[in-house]
Design a protein around this motif. Structure first.
Motif, short mmCIF file in Angstrom:
data_model
loop_
_atom_site.label_atom_id
_atom_site.label_comp_id
_atom_site.label_asym_id
_atom_site.label_seq_id
_atom_site.Cartn_x
_atom_site.Cartn_y
_atom_site.Cartn_z
N GLN A 24 48.34 -9.39 -50.98
CA GLN A 24 48.26 -10.55 -51.88
C GLN A 24 46.94 -10.58 -52.66
N TYR A 25 45.84 -10.26 -51.99
CA TYR A 25 44.52 -10.45 -52.59
C TYR A 25 43.77 -9.14 -52.89
N ASN A 168 38.86 -22.66 -40.61
CA ASN A 168 40.16 -23.22 -40.98
C ASN A 168 41.20 -22.80 -39.94
N ILE A 170 44.97 -22.54 -38.39
CA ILE A 170 46.37 -22.45 -38.80
C ILE A 170 47.22 -22.33 -37.54
N SER A 181 52.29 -18.56 -45.75
CA SER A 181 52.21 -19.58 -46.79
C SER A 181 51.08 -20.57 -46.48
N GLU A 182 50.96 -20.96 -45.20
CA GLU A 182 49.87 -21.86 -44.81
C GLU A 182 48.51 -21.19 -45.01
N ARG A 184 47.77 -18.79 -47.14
CA ARG A 184 47.48 -18.72 -48.58
C ARG A 184 46.96 -20.04 -49.12
N GLY A 185 47.52 -21.12 -48.64
CA GLY A 185 47.07 -22.44 -49.06
C GLY A 185 45.59 -22.66 -48.76
N VAL A 186 45.13 -22.11 -47.64
CA VAL A 186 43.72 -22.22 -47.26
C VAL A 186 42.88 -21.23 -48.08
N ASP A 188 43.38 -19.79 -50.91
CA ASP A 188 43.29 -20.12 -52.33
C ASP A 188 42.22 -21.16 -52.63
N GLN A 189 41.74 -21.84 -51.59
CA GLN A 189 40.67 -22.83 -51.76
C GLN A 189 39.28 -22.23 -51.60
#
Length: 190
Positions: A24-25, A168, A170, A181-182, A184-186, A188-189
């Motif tokens: 992804q990154y 963080n 999870i 998905s969870e 990525r939500g973290v 991306d911040q």
């Protein structure tokens, strides 16, 4: 640079999720387990030394791990960032990692900690042991020792990053894609 510490006990899914994060990154993967296996496969002295500790379900000494990690970072200077999978495992390793990254003019962006109940970890590791060939995944006593070593020696690393505002958590039970998905939500911040 995006530098992520992917954290959790043995069997939490770090390897699975790190693959997805890398894709992804576009990060470079830095797994101490992979570094150890590389050295084991090549029959290096560091590999033989690491094997002795891993076979007993114990952590490899910081000095050995830090030397392997620094070499990997130095040889991967064109990366967009790193995902640290299974490292740091002790507060001194976390401090050494911060210092090393400072030498490369970067820092840890954040820690993603996978939280999984002990019984689920044991079940996952025993199942993985059926196909992985890893002796430490096939013996319940060694699995229990690895989980206890994690709690005693590795869990304080989470507090180290929490004090820096980089921790963080999870929930690491569910579908692979749901957990990702969870994550990525973290991330991306960051």
């Amino acid at each position: 640079m995006l530098n992520i510490v992917l954290f959790g006990p043995p069997g939490a899914g770090k390897g699975t999720q790190s693959e997805k994060l890398i894709a992804q990154y576009n990060l470079a993967h830095l797994s101490t387990g992979d570094l150890f296996r590389k050295h084991l496969g090549e029959g290096t002295e560091l590999g033989k030394l690491a094997q002795k500790y891993m076979d007993d379900g114990n952590l490899v000494p910081d000095s050995v791990v830090i030397d392997m990690v620094k070499d990997k970072i130095a040889s991967t200077t064109d990366a967009k960032g790193f995902i640290f999978d299974g490292f740091p495992r002790t507060v001194p390793q976390a401090e050494a990692l911060d210092q090393m990254l400072g030498e490369f003019e970067t820092t840890i962006s954040g820690m993603v900690a996978l939280d999984v109940p002990d019984e689920e970890l044991k079940a996952r590791l025993l199942e993985r042991g059926k196909t992985s060939g890893r002796a430490d995944d096939q013996n319940e006593e060694k699995i229990n020792n690895r989980i206890q070593v994690y709690k005693n020696e590795t869990l304080p690393v989470a507090e180290f990053y929490e004090q820096q505002g980089k921790f963080n958590k999870i929930h690491g039970v569910g579908t692979i894609d749901g957990i990702f998905s969870e994550i990525r939500g973290v991330v991306d911040q960051f």
